[in-house]
Each structure stands twice: as C-alpha cells, then as structure tokens.
Design a protein around this motif. Sequence first.
Motif, PDB file in Angstrom:
ATOM      1  N   LEU A 181       3.550  -1.278   2.623  1.00 16.60           N
ATOM      2  CA  LEU A 181       3.444  -2.478   3.459  1.00 16.60           C
ATOM      3  C   LEU A 181       2.007  -2.700   3.936  1.00 16.60           C
ATOM      4  N   SER A 182       1.345  -1.640   4.356  1.00 14.99           N
ATOM      5  CA  SER A 182      -0.012  -1.788   4.889  1.00 14.99           C
ATOM      6  C   SER A 182      -0.991  -2.267   3.827  1.00 14.99           C
ATOM      7  N   GLU A 183      -0.824  -1.767   2.615  1.00 15.43           N
ATOM      8  CA  GLU A 183      -1.754  -2.130   1.542  1.00 15.43           C
ATOM      9  C   GLU A 183      -1.451  -3.492   0.933  1.00 15.43           C
ATOM     10  N   GLY A 184      -0.182  -3.903   0.940  1.00 15.21           N
ATOM     11  CA  GLY A 184       0.175  -5.089   0.181  1.00 15.21           C
ATOM     12  C   GLY A 184       0.569  -6.319   0.964  1.00 15.21           C
ATOM     13  N   ALA A 185       0.959  -6.175   2.224  1.00 15.10           N
ATOM     14  CA  ALA A 185       1.546  -7.308   2.936  1.00 15.10           C
ATOM     15  C   ALA A 185       0.553  -8.416   3.237  1.00 15.10           C
ATOM     16  N   HIS A 186      -0.733  -8.093   3.272  1.00 16.91           N
ATOM     17  CA  HIS A 186      -1.732  -9.118   3.581  1.00 16.91           C
ATOM     18  C   HIS A 186      -2.168  -9.910   2.352  1.00 16.91           C
ATOM     19  N   ARG A 187      -1.735  -9.494   1.185  1.00 22.53           N
ATOM     20  CA  ARG A 187      -2.197 -10.136  -0.049  1.00 22.53           C
ATOM     21  C   ARG A 187      -1.484 -11.465  -0.285  1.00 22.53           C
ATOM     22  N   ASP A 188      -2.167 -12.372  -0.936  1.00 22.85           N
ATOM     23  CA  ASP A 188      -1.573 -13.663  -1.275  1.00 22.85           C
ATOM     24  C   ASP A 188      -0.321 -13.451  -2.123  1.00 22.85           C
ATOM     25  N   GLY A 189       0.729 -14.171  -1.783  1.00 20.84           N
ATOM     26  CA  GLY A 189       1.948 -14.101  -2.569  1.00 20.84           C
ATOM     27  C   GLY A 189       2.887 -12.976  -2.188  1.00 20.84           C
ATOM     28  N   ALA A 190       2.474 -12.108  -1.261  1.00 12.19           N
ATOM     29  CA  ALA A 190       3.353 -11.004  -0.848  1.00 12.19           C
ATOM     30  C   ALA A 190       4.596 -11.557  -0.172  1.00 12.19           C
ATOM     31  N   GLY A 191       5.755 -10.995  -0.520  1.00  7.27           N
ATOM     32  CA  GLY A 191       6.999 -11.499   0.027  1.00  7.27           C
ATOM     33  C   GLY A 191       8.068 -10.427   0.089  1.00  7.27           C
ATOM     34  N   PRO A 192       9.343 -10.834   0.107  1.00  8.89           N
ATOM     35  CA  PRO A 192      10.445  -9.882   0.245  1.00  8.89           C
ATOM     36  C   PRO A 192      10.436  -8.775  -0.799  1.00  8.89           C
ATOM     37  N   ALA A 193       9.946  -9.066  -1.997  1.00  8.55           N
ATOM     38  CA  ALA A 193       9.934  -8.033  -3.041  1.00  8.55           C
ATOM     39  C   ALA A 193       9.100  -6.825  -2.622  1.00  8.55           C
ATOM     40  N   LEU A 194       8.041  -7.067  -1.867  1.00 12.21           N
ATOM     41  CA  LEU A 194       7.208  -5.951  -1.407  1.00 12.21           C
ATOM     42  C   LEU A 194       7.978  -5.091  -0.406  1.00 12.21           C
ATOM     43  N   VAL A 195       8.748  -5.722   0.462  1.00 11.86           N
ATOM     44  CA  VAL A 195       9.557  -4.963   1.415  1.00 11.86           C
ATOM     45  C   VAL A 195      10.580  -4.109   0.660  1.00 11.86           C
ATOM     46  N   GLU A 196      11.184  -4.683  -0.352  1.00 15.32           N
ATOM     47  CA  GLU A 196      12.145  -3.919  -1.150  1.00 15.32           C
ATOM     48  C   GLU A 196      11.468  -2.762  -1.869  1.00 15.32           C
ATOM     49  N   ARG A 197      10.237  -2.981  -2.331  1.00 18.11           N
ATOM     50  CA  ARG A 197       9.511  -1.878  -2.992  1.00 18.11           C
ATOM     51  C   ARG A 197       9.170  -0.780  -1.993  1.00 18.11           C
ATOM     52  N   ALA A 198       8.769  -1.189  -0.792  1.00 18.89           N
ATOM     53  CA  ALA A 198       8.493  -0.197   0.253  1.00 18.89           C
ATOM     54  C   ALA A 198       9.760   0.570   0.610  1.00 18.89           C
ATOM     55  N   LEU A 199      10.881  -0.118   0.643  1.00 21.69           N
ATOM     56  CA  LEU A 199      12.143   0.522   0.970  1.00 21.69           C
ATOM     57  C   LEU A 199      12.521   1.555  -0.096  1.00 21.69           C
ATOM     58  N   SER A 200      12.151   1.276  -1.336  1.00 25.26           N
ATOM     59  CA  SER A 200      12.473   2.231  -2.410  1.00 25.26           C
ATOM     60  C   SER A 200      11.754   3.552  -2.204  1.00 25.26           C
ATOM     61  N   GLU A 201      10.626   3.542  -1.499  1.00 22.82           N
ATOM     62  CA  GLU A 201       9.919   4.791  -1.191  1.00 22.82           C
ATOM     63  C   GLU A 201      10.788   5.690  -0.308  1.00 22.82           C
ATOM     64  N   VAL A 202      11.588   5.069   0.533  1.00 19.28           N
ATOM     65  CA  VAL A 202      12.475   5.818   1.427  1.00 19.28           C
ATOM     66  C   VAL A 202      13.728   6.267   0.698  1.00 19.28           C
ATOM     67  N   THR A 203      14.356   5.331  -0.009  1.00 20.03           N
ATOM     68  CA  THR A 203      15.603   5.651  -0.680  1.00 20.03           C
ATOM     69  C   THR A 203      15.410   6.682  -1.780  1.00 20.03           C
ATOM     70  N   ALA A 204      14.251   6.642  -2.433  1.00 21.18           N
ATOM     71  CA  ALA A 204      13.975   7.640  -3.477  1.00 21.18           C
ATOM     72  C   ALA A 204      13.892   9.036  -2.897  1.00 21.18           C
ATOM     73  N   ARG A 205      13.312   9.152  -1.712  1.00 23.34           N
ATOM     74  CA  ARG A 205      13.210  10.483  -1.069  1.00 23.34           C
ATOM     75  C   ARG A 205      14.561  10.969  -0.585  1.00 23.34           C
ATOM     76  N   ALA A 206      15.456   9.992  -0.259  1.00 25.90           N
ATOM     77  CA  ALA A 206      16.765  10.369   0.268  1.00 25.90           C
ATOM     78  C   ALA A 206      17.740  10.736  -0.836  1.00 25.90           C
ATOM     79  N   ALA A 207      17.419  10.343  -2.056  1.00 27.75           N
ATOM     80  CA  ALA A 207      18.351  10.580  -3.185  1.00 27.75           C
ATOM     81  C   ALA A 207      18.460  12.057  -3.514  1.00 27.75           C
TER      82      ALA A 207
END
Length: 332
Positions: free
Chosen positions: A306-332
């Motif tokens: 989120l910190s690296e990508g949220a300020h970029r042009d075009g950033a949207g919900p897909a970035l949040v979902e990608r950030a969330l995958s960082e959490v879910t992958a560790r929980a798997a």
Amino acid sequence: MPLNAATRAARLSVAPMMDWTDRHCRVFHRLMSRHALLYTEMVTAPAIVRGDHARLLAFDPSEHPVAVQLGGSDPDELAEAARIAADYGYDEINLNVGCPSDRVQSGCFGAVLMERPGLVAECVAAMIAASPVEVTVKCRIGVDDQVPEEVLPAFLRTVSEAGVTRFAIHARKAWLQGLSPKENRDVPPLDYPLVHAMKREFPHLHLSINGGIGSLQEARAHLEAGLDGVMIGRAAYHTPYDILARADAEVFGADAPVPSAEEVALAMLPHIEEHLAHGGRLAQVTRHMLGLFAGRPGARGWKRVLSEGAHRDGAGPALVERALSEVTARAA
C-alpha cells in the motif's frame, strides 16, 4: 433521563486527531465498531462560518454516532459554527480546550483556554443556545505552571455551570512554552488519579479519560474504576483492529459477530471505488488502513504494497487486494 446516542457511545471513543480522523478514517473505523463514538479532526469556527462548510463538515451517514470538534474562542462565531454543524446532523459538538499547537495558541483557542475558564463558559453557553445538539468539552488537566489539582476542578465547575455536562479530559498538562505539539502528547506525565478524583468530586458529570491508553484492557480498567468513558487516540489509529474490533462486545456488551480484519479490508472497497469515481486518490483512504494487520504475519507486506503503490496514478481496489494477498499467503 435516557442517554442520547453520543453519550451512550462515549463509553469508548476515538479521539479527534488532526490529519488523521478524516472522513475516510472514520468510515474505516466504523466497519470495526458500530458503537464507539467517532470524532472529526478539529475544524475552526472561522473556517466554518466564512468558508466552505460543506467541504469541512459533510460526512457519510454510516459514521454515526459521530461528533464534530470545533476550535475557537469567540462566543458568537462558535455559536454560528455550532448551528451550522448541527444542521449537518452531528450527534455531538465538542469544543477543543486541549490542543497545544502554536497555530492554535496564536488564535487564542485550544489549550490556552485552560487559563480562561470564564471565556470557555461564555463560549459553551452561546453554543448551547444556538444548537439543539449536545455541546461537550475536551480539555487538559492544566497548562504550564498551573497546579492541576486546583485548576481542573475550578475549570469543570465554571464550565459545567454554563451547561456542559460531558467532558473528555486528556490527563496531561499542556506546556505552551518549550514543548512541540508532538512532545506535548508524550512528555508531560500522565495523572490518571486526578481524573478519577474529578469523577468523585463531580459525580453528576459524564467524564471520559484520554491520554496514553493503549488497549481495551486498560480502557475497561478505567470504566470499572468508575469513569463514564474512555477516549483512545494513537492506539486506535495505529492498531485499529486491536482496539475497535472487540469493542462492541467487551465495552458495550453487544452480541454481534466480530468481523475479521480481512473482511474489514474488503468492506472498504466500495468506499474506495466511490472516492476514486469522484476524483480522489487511493492513498487518501489507504493511509488510514496501514495498521489493520498490526502484529500479524503478513502485516509488513500489507503496509509495503500500500505504501509503495497507493499514490501512483491508476491505483485502485486491485492494489488493496494484492496487499491483502500478502496477509492471506502468510496465513495459509
């Protein structure tokens, strides 16, 4: 007399914090607690009366119960600002008598008003006369060389005689000379016993304690010791899930499912989409969400994406979902 919505909610509240508790932050926090009282950032009365109050005061209905905090020291101006704010549907109007910033001092409002309780009484009396919404005060225990054991009870007595029955007390002095606003949040020692003593001295007042409270366990201890409410600031911002997700059950006794942090993240996507559709940027929302997974595996990856990508042009919900995958992958 039955308690109004804001007074019931003040059992646990998230403190007004400049640059932090904006409308995006409040929508996010509301997803974790239906009952906690949320505050706006401080808004100055002159800005409301003379400026674009729609931009300053508009909020999403989902934020209820929500309070607006006003800054100022002119009774007539504060009365007009309170009237305007009441028209927007806030559940409470709060007067700031605690902020120690240089900008606030130069305008003769905030913590410097601890030295002028008579003026505070005039201000709140005018606000109460102008607004159908309850007027409250957030204050410090004193400023500079004042003796809190003398100043605080006199302040509460004077201001409550003008009609205020609910106060949030930051249990530190504010040093108007020699300390920065940031230092004023940490350096002056906390005096919780004094705030508890004020509840014993003024049992008819609704008193919330603020300052340095970092967990629900600490909050419950203050409530069990007799205080009416607890206001949490930085801990609610930096570790929001830890503070708010179980607050409804543990503080308000509500029997409702506790959302997972993953569910909270996904529930923010419609708000994000609406914000982007109106020309906003993703980082304006996600900057408040960085601490959602604090202390959990994957939290570092969530923040990094989120910190690296949220300020970029075009950033949207897909970035949040990608950030969330960082959490879910560790929980798997």
